[in-house]
Structure formats: structure tokens, C-alpha cells
Write a protein that holds these residues in place. Sequence first.
Motif, PDB file in Angstrom:
ATOM      1  N   ARG A 141      35.351  -2.768 -26.146  1.00 15.19           N
ATOM      2  CA  ARG A 141      35.937  -3.700 -25.178  1.00 15.19           C
ATOM      3  C   ARG A 141      34.897  -4.035 -24.097  1.00 15.19           C
ATOM      4  N   ALA A 142      34.941  -5.263 -23.588  1.00 14.68           N
ATOM      5  CA  ALA A 142      34.050  -5.675 -22.496  1.00 14.68           C
ATOM      6  C   ALA A 142      34.792  -6.703 -21.652  1.00 14.68           C
ATOM      7  N   TYR A 143      34.672  -6.558 -20.334  1.00 14.40           N
ATOM      8  CA  TYR A 143      35.300  -7.522 -19.424  1.00 14.40           C
ATOM      9  C   TYR A 143      34.255  -8.568 -19.077  1.00 14.40           C
ATOM     10  N   ARG A 144      34.428  -9.765 -19.659  1.00 17.17           N
ATOM     11  CA  ARG A 144      33.376 -10.769 -19.618  1.00 17.17           C
ATOM     12  C   ARG A 144      33.744 -11.976 -18.751  1.00 17.17           C
ATOM     13  N   TYR A 145      32.790 -12.323 -17.904  1.00 18.93           N
ATOM     14  CA  TYR A 145      32.845 -13.564 -17.136  1.00 18.93           C
ATOM     15  C   TYR A 145      32.509 -14.692 -18.098  1.00 18.93           C
TER      16      TYR A 145
ATOM     17  N   PRO B 119      29.471 -23.496 -11.415  1.00 15.54           N
ATOM     18  CA  PRO B 119      29.030 -23.383 -12.809  1.00 15.54           C
ATOM     19  C   PRO B 119      27.511 -23.318 -12.883  1.00 15.54           C
ATOM     20  N   GLY B 120      26.999 -22.459 -13.768  1.00 13.91           N
ATOM     21  CA  GLY B 120      25.556 -22.378 -13.964  1.00 13.91           C
ATOM     22  C   GLY B 120      24.872 -21.337 -13.093  1.00 13.91           C
ATOM     23  N   ALA B 121      25.580 -20.827 -12.067  1.00 18.79           N
ATOM     24  CA  ALA B 121      24.951 -19.853 -11.168  1.00 18.79           C
ATOM     25  C   ALA B 121      24.701 -18.528 -11.891  1.00 18.79           C
ATOM     26  N   PHE B 122      25.558 -18.194 -12.840  1.00 15.99           N
ATOM     27  CA  PHE B 122      25.406 -16.953 -13.615  1.00 15.99           C
ATOM     28  C   PHE B 122      25.538 -17.291 -15.093  1.00 15.99           C
ATOM     29  N   PRO B 123      24.830 -16.546 -15.958  1.00 19.17           N
ATOM     30  CA  PRO B 123      24.909 -16.833 -17.392  1.00 19.17           C
ATOM     31  C   PRO B 123      26.291 -16.529 -17.951  1.00 19.17           C
TER      32      PRO B 123
END
Length: 345
Positions: A2-6, A48-52
Motif C-alpha cells: 500500500r502507498a498513499y500517493r499524491y 499543478p506541476g509544483a510536485f511530481p
Amino acid sequence: MRAYRYTGPHRAELTEIPVPEPGLGDVLVRVGASGACHSDLGILAAPPGAFPVPLTLGHEVAGYVESLGSGVSGWDIGEPVVVHALFGCGRCRACVLGLENRCRVVGFDGLGLTRDGGMADYVVVPETHLVRTGDLDLTQAAPLADAGLTAYHAIELCRDALRPGTHCVVIGVGGLGHMAVQILAATTGVSVIAVDVEDAALELAARLGAAHTVRSGPDAVEHIREIVGPFPDGADVVLDFVGVTPTLDTARAVVSRGGRLALVGLGQGELTFRPTPGNPVTEMPVETSAVVPFWGNHQELAEVVALARAGHVTAETQVFPLADVAEAYAKLERGEVRGRAVMVP
Ligand code: NAD
Ligand code: ZN
Ligand code: ZN
């Protein structure tokens, strides 16, 4: 696993992804505990775009060595570790001095920021980013990786001004601030004045060693001034762990001449230094210096771990199963977390 993904602005989900493979120089860490930082809310709110994307959140991670990538030796399988999640280029003049948080090449690089982090069952970490935690409970070890380390580093940057018997104002007694109160108590001899909007946070501060507590708001400056004395005297050091315009105004209004402001909170406020009727030169006391601490270096993390192992620093934690990570962040956003929310897979 499991992974909590942005996955984009205001979007994150707990999802299934393959367990990552440790590469050359890496260690696969089985996550034991992962802290939720207020900065994660900043990632979620960023344009948007600030973090991958997609990006597994979590830059405050402790766990167990699960397996070793090629070229790695000297770690026992099952050994407990905490992760120094900040990366520099490793080659610039700051990095070679061990000051990765001042890297002259890499803007912003870290687990849970630009690389997959620890809100997951497993995370891959270069072996050079691990600190052994010994018998420390991992829910205690995880908050040291940012809340403890950033507070410790901010205090390090002000240490020459933190003389026994002087006053240090700590604004915002949350994840970072409650560690700062304890580190100040354990290592300085200053009298801590804790400031927060929440009564529960002020009660926590008093329990952890703050000499005075002040409710944040319009009367805060007057109350702090009753303790530190009138201008141009004041608090020798102010650590602002909030960083909104009202707290920056309070910080500037209570710091002494020649005092130190450490601006840690990323509240996007404005700190001005215009002349005022009472202070025709500048409203910022003269000879004051302001510093903008950023996280901390590997050796400082080892020192915070040592303080915790010696019993001087104990994180106040609210532990959640990883399955409830979204609820933990919602509580953090609503101001309902005292100390640190920590996820356990
Ligand atoms: P947190 O949510 O755990 O704690 C914030 C605390 O501030 C809470 O106790 C809250 O009640 C209090 N607060 C909110 N508004 C206030 C006000 N107007 N006056 C007084 N108190 C107020 O947050 P945290 O995880 O401790 O992070 C604190 C800040 O530090 C965040 O802005 C975060 O992004 C930033 N941060 C910076 C660095 C760095 O390297 N500079 C590292 C980590 C976190
Ligand atoms: Zn953080
Ligand atoms: Zn560098």
C-alpha cells in the motif's frame, strides 16, 4: 504494497503498487511508522506541476532494514532506523560540509517531496540516509526525522543567543513546536514562552517545560511584553513555527534589539520593516537578525535521536493505522492533532 500517493492538487489516495527494488547503494526499509507533517498539506494545496505525480507522501519515516541493494553492507536485517529524507547534490561546497539543506545545486529534493516517501509499507532509501535508532519505539523515532530535526536545527542556528535565563518565544506548539519546547528545555536553560491558538497546545507546552503560555491573538504582544519587558528589550529569540502575517507581526513586536527571529513556519505571511510612529527608524528592532531554517542535516538527526534515546525528547503522538491516513491529514488540516499524527502500516 500500500502507498498513499499524491496524484494532483488536492488529490491523494491509498493505492496498491509493487514493492520497490533497492538499487546500488540502497536499502529497502519496511516502514514501522510515518509522521504527517503540515508541509504535506502544502504539497496537496500547491499549484499543478509544483510536485511530481504520482508521489508517495511521507518525509518523516522510521522502519526496519528489510533487504540490501548491491554494494551495501554493514546493516543487520531487521535493524531499526530513521530516515534522513533530505537530499543535496553531494558535491557542492555546502554538501561537502554536510550542509545538504544549503545545497547550491539542488533546489528541493527529498523522500515524500520529489521521490516516493514513507506513507507506505516499504520505502527505498540510500544507505547513507539512515540513522540507527536502537531501542527507541518507531512511533517515537519517526517524528524525529522532521519535527524533531527541523526544531533542533532552528535552535542550533540561534544557539549562541539562547543563554540561560533569557527568553525564547515559541509560536505554534504543533508537531515541530512541541519538539522545540523540549529541546530548549533539555539543552539551553532559557525560559520558554509558548504561543498557540489552541488551549490544548498550550497545556501540552506547559507540560513539556514552557515557563509561560500565551494565547495567540490581538492581546498576545501585550501579554508577552509583560514577561519580557518593554521595547527596546524583549525576547532574545523568537521561533515562529506558523509564519502567517499575524504571527510574524507578533514575532517582530516582541523580539529584543539584537535578537534573533527564526522563521520556520511556511504560512506564506509577510514580514515588514516599515517605520512607525513609535519607532521612526523601522518597526523591526535594530540589530535583529532573521534566519529561515530548512530541515536539518544528517549529523543533527543523529543528535536528536541521541536526545530522544536519553529521554530528553518524547514526541506526543496520535497513532493511526495506515488505512486511516486520509482521516489523519483531515484532522491535521482542522487543527485537531496535538503533537504529531503518526501512521503505522
Ligand atoms: P502543525 O499543524 O502540527 O502545528 C501548527 C501549530 O500552530 C498548531 O499547534 C496550531 O494550533 C498552531 N497555530 C496555527 N495558527 C496559529 C496562530 N495564528 N498563532 C499561533 N499558533 C497557531 O504543523 P507542523 O507540522 O508543526 O508545521 C509547522 C509549520 O512548519 C508548517 O508551516 C510547516 O509547513 C512548516 N515546516 C517547515 C519546515 C522547514 O524546514 N522550514 C519543516 C517542516 C515544517
Ligand atoms: Zn515536514
Ligand atoms: Zn549540493
